[in-house]
Design a protein around this motif. Sequence first.
Motif, short mmCIF file in Angstrom:
data_model
loop_
_atom_site.label_atom_id
_atom_site.label_comp_id
_atom_site.label_asym_id
_atom_site.label_seq_id
_atom_site.Cartn_x
_atom_site.Cartn_y
_atom_site.Cartn_z
N SER A 40 18.38 23.07 -31.60
CA SER A 40 18.02 22.13 -30.69
C SER A 40 16.69 22.09 -30.41
CB SER A 40 19.02 22.18 -29.37
OG SER A 40 18.95 23.66 -29.11
N GLU A 41 16.06 23.21 -30.02
CA GLU A 41 14.70 23.49 -29.66
C GLU A 41 13.83 22.80 -30.81
OE1 GLU A 41 11.74 27.24 -29.95
OE2 GLU A 41 13.47 27.70 -28.65
N SER A 98 11.51 19.63 -30.17
CA SER A 98 9.96 19.67 -30.19
C SER A 98 9.38 18.65 -31.37
CB SER A 98 9.73 21.05 -30.68
OG SER A 98 8.11 21.06 -30.65
N TYR A 130 6.80 25.74 -37.93
CA TYR A 130 7.90 26.33 -36.99
C TYR A 130 8.30 27.68 -37.37
CZ TYR A 130 11.54 26.15 -33.52
OH TYR A 130 12.31 26.72 -32.48
N ILE A 166 18.13 28.33 -32.89
CA ILE A 166 16.96 27.46 -32.57
C ILE A 166 16.86 25.91 -32.80
CG2 ILE A 166 15.66 29.37 -32.43
CD1 ILE A 166 15.94 27.45 -35.47
#
Length: 317
Positions: free
Chosen positions: A104-105, A109, A288, A102
């Motif tokens: 890169s996401e 963001s 997150y 996760i």
Amino acid sequence: MDLLQLKYFQTVARREHITQAAKELNIAQPSLSQTIARLEDDLGVSLFDRLGRNIRLNEAGRVFLQHVENAFTELEKGKREAVRISGKYEEVITLASIHLPIVSEMLASFVAKHPETRFRFQQGCYNSMKQLLKDKEIDLCLSAPPIELPNATSITLLTEELRLLVPAGHRLAARDSIHLIEAEKEAFIGLKTGFGLRDATDSLSRKAGFTPNVIFEVEDPALLHKLVRAGIGIAFIPALWDMDNTDPAAVSVRIADPNCFRTISLTWLERQELSPSFERFRLYLIEYFHKLQQRLVSSAYSAGESSRSIIGLERLI
């Protein structure tokens, strides 16, 4: 006494090893030894106790190191302030992380909301990240297990289940869950020793009563899926890696015994001041991963997993 001498002293003091320090600084060992000797002559005190080829910081050295570290911290703050006043200020957040699908996401963001922030990102194993943090080469570290260092703070971000990834058609593929001892005779694919996941799964296997037969070691966690799909062996896999998996060639199987979970932690060194960008990103990571934890729990409910699994995932919510 000059800044170069102090930088050399700082490196030797951290390593307590002339050869390793010389290699890190990319200078000849005799030159480094002479520099340290000149510094001690300038100060009029010995900073190290020398026992053959071994050196250890003495009490005077430890006190002097603390002031040297404070001096470099102040110089860095002065540099940032001077650049900020000039109008050319651009803060860079340095982040190191274990392999997480996760990342890169997660970064995309944050950057979408704060395009002025710049990053330097490194991916590595537990030991390499611990050294980077110790040497103050990174600001933040995502690891499993948490990194323990003096003057460092760690908080748990997420708890995830560890499962077994097996090829479709494998004798265990149709099972909802297994006892880990049932995989005792299997060929395993694993990360190299020094990766937190490898250390954790070796420990879990010993707890189950066996040592896994690792026939293939890799440094890139992404290869685990490919090698399992190829039928070479089976592998331990964290739930995050499997959350959105739709590959029909590999199946993840829950482990009912022993209790197989790991925690992902965020670690940073204590500072006299926290810049707005640093603090903003730190709080973003906490939020997150909290939402990510909720996704794991929802995924467990939808998959009809046992209450034991769901309760373990709900620890942080």
